[in-house]
Design an enzyme around this catalytic site. Structure first.
Site, PDB file in Angstrom:
ATOM      1  N   CYS A 138      -3.513   1.276   6.633  1.00  0.00           N
ATOM      2  CA  CYS A 138      -3.909   0.621   7.888  1.00  0.00           C
ATOM      3  C   CYS A 138      -4.568   1.619   8.832  1.00  0.00           C
ATOM      4  CB  CYS A 138      -2.718  -0.059   8.550  1.00  0.00           C
ATOM      5  SG  CYS A 138      -1.323   1.037   8.853  1.00  0.00           S
TER       6      CYS A 138
ATOM      7  N   ASN B 196       0.798  -1.233   0.000  1.00  0.00           N
ATOM      8  CA  ASN B 196       0.000   0.000   0.000  1.00  0.00           C
ATOM      9  C   ASN B 196       0.829   1.280   0.000  1.00  0.00           C
ATOM     10  OD1 ASN B 196       0.660  -0.881   2.663  1.00  0.00           O
ATOM     11  ND2 ASN B 196      -0.855   0.524   3.511  1.00  0.00           N
TER      12      ASN B 196
ATOM     13  N   GLU C   8       3.167  -5.625  12.540  1.00  0.00           N
ATOM     14  CA  GLU C   8       2.301  -4.451  12.419  1.00  0.00           C
ATOM     15  C   GLU C   8       1.170  -4.852  11.475  1.00  0.00           C
ATOM     16  OE1 GLU C   8       2.835   0.309  11.541  1.00  0.00           O
ATOM     17  OE2 GLU C   8       3.965  -1.110  10.316  1.00  0.00           O
TER      18      GLU C   8
END
Length: 386
Positions: free
Chosen positions: A278, A148, A244
């Site tokens: 995120c 991303n 993460e």
């Protein structure tokens, strides 16, 4: 046997992956597919190398890269946009973020973690001092990054590794490896010994397990989805692991909220980076007293959010990462509508291009809010009290 070995080597070198532009379908680039032998060799090189860079030298390398990258903003951002479909607005912003990380790492490399303790604090203490020094040297790090933010996610792992004199073997997302290779070349140009950063490209089904279980690995750092994060944890054994993972972030709008400000945050939070963050707004929980007014503002601002050709600097949003992702977004929105949600704008798809989308009358059990969508979808739920 010699001709057979040479033929085998040529066949190995011919193993490559092509990468299409998500918007045009044209080939952006080609990378080699690493074999298990390549991966094992990378870890041998990393473990054998003993970094000897001083704090000043590490800082200087990162500072030099931080100067070089902004000078190449158009070139680097065009690469990000070409391989990921992110708009030029988003990729230019990403280059700025990467430069920030380089500058931050350069400063951190100079930070002295030593402490001084006095010993004459008790009746039996002596009049002397103890000096402690913390060395952040870990050894060999495996890093796996997502699609991303093709360069910024890489920078967030590589820069701390360089700043602390460690060695890293990096596998960028198989969907966007070119930006990672560009970043590695930038650091090499700035003076980084290549043994401190090696980039592995290939099929994760073939090479990922080796990167998790190789006996030379001291730490694994991963950013990505929950399912893969759990798999990594199960394979890592007695190694340090930094995971993460994804989230399902809500924006909560109370009845005394500034609705203009709240709707701005909602739209930007949902659609920046094509919603592939995120930290993006994944669901909006709105007090029933202001739901109609808030929703009207979100719809109006969504209609004004331009999307299309990622290279057009006038567009706020480009494509999502690929057509498969766009189809998933369309499917979960269609499912929600079939279950009683109301489509207010969007849910149009053309290849990997997916329009900003707003739904209301959404219920908590619907997939569109129960699971992280990771795309430009704004589902609105209402509530009566906190």
């Amino acid at each position: 046997a010699e001709p057979q070995r040479i033929a085998s080597d040529k066949a190995h070198l011919a193993r490559t992956m092509d990468f299409p532009n998500p918007y045009t379908g044209e080939r952006v680039g080609t990378v080699a597919m690493a074999s298990l032998e390549d991966v094992r060799r990378a870890y041998e090189i990393a473990q054998a190398y003993q970094p000897g860079l001083s704090r000043y030298e590490r800082s200087a390398i990162l500072n030099r890269a931080a100067v070089l990258l902004p000078e190449r903003t158009d070139e680097a951002s065009t690469l990000i946009t070409s391989e990921s479909g992110l708009s030029k607005k988003d990729s230019i912003y990403e280059i700025g973020r990467v430069a920030d990380v380089l500058n931050f790492g350069a400063n951190e490399a100079l930070r002295d973690d030593g402490q001084v303790f006095s010993c004459d604090l008790t009746p039996h203490g002596k009049q002397r001092k103890v000096i402690t020094t913390r060395e952040p040297l870990l050894g060999v790090i495996t890093a796996i990054t997502p699609f991303n933010h093709p360069m910024n996610q890489v920078a967030h792992k590589v820069v701390p590794s360089v700043a602390t004199n460690n060695r890293m073997v990096l596998k960028p997302s198989e969907k966007v490896p070119l930006s990672a290779l560009y970043f590695a070349d930038l650091l090499y140009e700035a003076g980084l010994p290549p043994q401190m950063l090696q980039v592995i490209t290939g099929d994760p089904r073939e090479i990922a397990d080796e990167m998790l279980t190789n006996p030379r690995v001291d730490l694994i750092t991963f950013t990505g989805g929950v399912q893969i994060g759990k798999y990594i944890a199960s394979k890592a054994g007695y190694r340090r692991v930094v995971l993460e993972l994804g989230g399902n972030d809500p924006l909560i709008v109370m009845d005394d909220a500034d609705l203009d400000r709240a709707s701005d945050l909602a739209v930007q939070g949902s659609y920046k980076n094509s919603g592939q963050r995120c930290t993006a707004v994944k669901r909006m929980l709105v007090h029933e007293k202001v739901a109609a007014a808030f929703t009207a503002r979100v719809v109006e601002k969504t209609r004004a959010w331009t999307y299309g050709d990622p290279m057009d600097k006038g567009n706020d949003m480009g494509t999502v990462i690929d057509e498969a992702a766009a189809r998933r977004f369309q499917a979960v929105v269609d499912e929600a509508v079939a279950q009683g949600a109301r489509l207010l704008v969007g849910n149009r798809r053309e290849g990997a291009l997916y329009s900003p989308t707003v739904l209301d009358r959404v219920r908590p059990e619907m997939t569109v809010v129960r699971e992280e969508t990771f795309g430009p979808v704004s589902p609105i739920l209402t509530f009566a009290n906190i």
